[in-house]
Write a protein that holds these residues in place. Structure first.
Motif, PDB file in Angstrom:
ATOM      1  N   ASP A  91     -61.719 -28.695  27.179  1.00  0.00           N
ATOM      2  CA  ASP A  91     -60.418 -28.056  27.138  1.00  0.00           C
ATOM      3  C   ASP A  91     -60.299 -27.259  25.845  1.00  0.00           C
ATOM      4  O   ASP A  91     -60.320 -27.832  24.756  1.00  0.00           O
ATOM      5  N   SER A  92     -60.179 -25.952  25.945  1.00  0.00           N
ATOM      6  CA  SER A  92     -60.136 -25.115  24.742  1.00  0.00           C
ATOM      7  C   SER A  92     -58.779 -25.148  24.060  1.00  0.00           C
ATOM      8  O   SER A  92     -58.637 -24.623  22.947  1.00  0.00           O
ATOM      9  N   ALA A  93     -57.774 -25.758  24.699  1.00  0.00           N
ATOM     10  CA  ALA A  93     -56.478 -25.972  24.048  1.00  0.00           C
ATOM     11  C   ALA A  93     -56.442 -27.343  23.371  1.00  0.00           C
ATOM     12  O   ALA A  93     -56.054 -27.465  22.210  1.00  0.00           O
ATOM     13  N   GLU A  94     -56.850 -28.370  24.106  1.00  0.00           N
ATOM     14  CA  GLU A  94     -56.962 -29.716  23.527  1.00  0.00           C
ATOM     15  C   GLU A  94     -58.387 -29.846  22.988  1.00  0.00           C
ATOM     16  O   GLU A  94     -59.264 -30.392  23.649  1.00  0.00           O
ATOM     17  N   ASN A  95     -58.607 -29.358  21.780  1.00  0.00           N
ATOM     18  CA  ASN A  95     -59.972 -28.989  21.392  1.00  0.00           C
ATOM     19  C   ASN A  95     -60.645 -29.868  20.345  1.00  0.00           C
ATOM     20  O   ASN A  95     -61.641 -29.465  19.754  1.00  0.00           O
ATOM     21  N   ILE A  96     -60.148 -31.074  20.106  1.00  0.00           N
ATOM     22  CA  ILE A  96     -60.928 -32.052  19.337  1.00  0.00           C
ATOM     23  C   ILE A  96     -61.830 -32.768  20.333  1.00  0.00           C
ATOM     24  O   ILE A  96     -61.356 -33.485  21.213  1.00  0.00           O
ATOM     25  N   THR A  97     -63.120 -32.585  20.215  1.00  0.00           N
ATOM     26  CA  THR A  97     -64.052 -33.086  21.230  1.00  0.00           C
ATOM     27  C   THR A  97     -64.500 -34.524  20.983  1.00  0.00           C
ATOM     28  O   THR A  97     -65.035 -35.160  21.887  1.00  0.00           O
ATOM     29  N   SER A  98     -64.297 -35.027  19.774  1.00  0.00           N
ATOM     30  CA  SER A  98     -64.639 -36.414  19.461  1.00  0.00           C
ATOM     31  C   SER A  98     -63.646 -36.946  18.441  1.00  0.00           C
ATOM     32  O   SER A  98     -63.616 -36.492  17.298  1.00  0.00           O
ATOM     33  N   SER A  99     -62.824 -37.885  18.859  1.00  0.00           N
ATOM     34  CA  SER A  99     -61.842 -38.442  17.923  1.00  0.00           C
ATOM     35  C   SER A  99     -62.530 -39.211  16.801  1.00  0.00           C
ATOM     36  O   SER A  99     -62.099 -39.167  15.648  1.00  0.00           O
ATOM     37  N   ALA A 100     -63.630 -39.896  17.111  1.00  0.00           N
ATOM     38  CA  ALA A 100     -64.344 -40.656  16.076  1.00  0.00           C
ATOM     39  C   ALA A 100     -64.951 -39.720  15.038  1.00  0.00           C
ATOM     40  O   ALA A 100     -64.888 -39.990  13.826  1.00  0.00           O
ATOM     41  N   LEU A 101     -65.542 -38.622  15.491  1.00  0.00           N
ATOM     42  CA  LEU A 101     -66.150 -37.671  14.567  1.00  0.00           C
ATOM     43  C   LEU A 101     -65.080 -37.012  13.693  1.00  0.00           C
ATOM     44  O   LEU A 101     -65.271 -36.826  12.480  1.00  0.00           O
ATOM     45  N   PHE A 102     -63.958 -36.674  14.290  1.00  0.00           N
ATOM     46  CA  PHE A 102     -62.857 -36.069  13.536  1.00  0.00           C
ATOM     47  C   PHE A 102     -62.362 -37.029  12.456  1.00  0.00           C
ATOM     48  O   PHE A 102     -62.178 -36.642  11.290  1.00  0.00           O
TER      49      PHE A 102
END
Length: 379
Positions: free
Chosen positions: A61-72
């Motif tokens: 999803d290019s709007a909801e764009n954090i692809t990994s909460s753990a990595l973030f």
């Protein structure tokens, strides 16, 4: 008799302030900029004394764009001081339980035990499709995956855990005398607090989660009458397992904008170009497509065609001066009942200065008034 507890604050009760973002950004906004602003929001929350903060994860999803909460969250480990950071959520069917167990254990150590482990089956259909589980029982996969993660943390090597969807073993390749075949365990014992987002009224999933000692977050796109149904479900689950019922463990997310200029507050929250309106437009579009628009309905017999974005925004976005917002939150609390943490929902920073100032006013003006009122009412 149910022992309903709240935590003590100067002889009364206290509501904490936390942060939760999915996030949802305009799809034409620079990706690097959105990630930078999302990180800045977390750092500001830590500086302002927010108790905890969560981010979602969505791969397709290019709007909801954090692809990994753990990595973030890992990117914030060394830059935050006291705030607890949470995955919001790890979408369990989309990964292997051994990968999740290893990554979350490491993350808990990186955060020195400041991790909340948020989990869910995942709600984004395109993520389910890309990971090959769109037509599978994702709730069943979710349960098997978290059970395996917890079993990995409970056991010593070697592992031989068999399931319907995954197997976990190091028996054939173990050399435990030199460390091979051994998986890491979290710093918090027996593991970090497990948090579940709850998006359905009268949630049976919440009953099952509470029975396992997991703690709920009521989503910020639920109408108050549906958020209210989560507390009885949480109580029911705790009672099934003989667990203490504690309203401190209930978190409720709300979309809030605070600005001392009331006209500016209304324009930013509800006007043309509002990031709040954009957020709910995105959600309404998805919910209508996937048959879940009932979340926005006071009357479940209401046809989808009668749903109006303007009505949804007016019901779900709290805006105004610090005093006005505090009063609205107290009214909301009166309707749904006591909860321990109000999660300020993150939205796109269409105006960076206004967005930051809103968080500052929330921490420095709104929450003190709320807690003063709660304290007085408890005396």
């Amino acid at each position: 008799m149910t022992n309903i507890l709240c935590y003590n604050f100067m002889g009364g009760f206290k509501m904490d302030i936390g942060f939760f973002t999915m996030p949802i950004h305009p799809i034409d906004k620079d990706y690097k900029k959105t990630l930078s602003e999302d990180r800045e929001a977390f750092l500001l929350a830590d500086k302002l004394g927010f108790s905890e903060a969560y981010c979602g994860e969505h791969v397709t999803d290019s709007a909801e764009n954090i692809t990994s909460s753990a990595l973030f969250i890992a990117s914030l480990a060394s830059e935050t001081k006291s705030i607890r950071l949470g995955t919001g959520t790890v979408n369990m069917p989309n990964s292997h339980p051994a990968a999740i167990a290893g990554q979350i254990a490491m993350l808990d150590h990186m955060l020195d035990g400041r991790l909340n482990f948020g989990i869910s089956p995942g709600g984004l259909a395109s993520d389910a499709e890309v990971f090959g589980n769109l037509d599978k029982d994702r709730n069943e996969m979710f349960v098997e995956c978290i059970d395996m993660v917890l079993e990995i943390w409970k056991r010593e090597a070697p592992y031989n855990i068999k399931g319907k969807y995954w197997n976990v073993s190091t028996e054939r390749t173990q050399m435990t005398e030199i460390g091979q075949g051994i998986m890491q365990k979290p710093l918090q014992k027996p593991y970090p607090p497990i948090i579940c987002t709850v998006v359905a009224p009268f949630s049976k999933g919440l009953v099952a989660a509470a029975a396992r000692g997991w703690q709920p977050i009521s989503a910020n796109f639920l109408l108050p009458k549906w958020a209210k149904t989560h507390w009885p479900s949480y109580v029911q689950g705790c009672e099934q397992s003989g667990l203490e019922v504690n309203s401190k463990n209930w978190r409720v997310a709300k979309s809030i904008f605070v600005c001392e200029d009331r006209n500016k507050a209304k324009e930013y929250a509800l006007g043309n170009g509002s990031p709040y309106v954009f957020y709910y437009k995105q959600l309404l579009t998805k919910m209508l497509k996937h048959g879940r628009a009932n979340l926005f309905k006071e009357d479940q017999d209401m046809p989808d065609s009668d749903l109006k974005l303007e009505d949804i925004c007016n019901k779900l976005i709290l805006y105004g001066s610090a005093d006005e917002v505090a009063d609205k939150i107290l009214e909301f609390r009166e309707e749904v009942g006591d909860f321990g943490t109000l999660l300020y929902a993150g939205h796109d920073w269409a105006d960076v200065d206004l967005a930051k100032k809103s968080m500052e006013l929330m921490a420095e003006k709104v929450m003190p008034k709320i807690n003063d009122n709660i304290k007085i009412a408890a005396e």
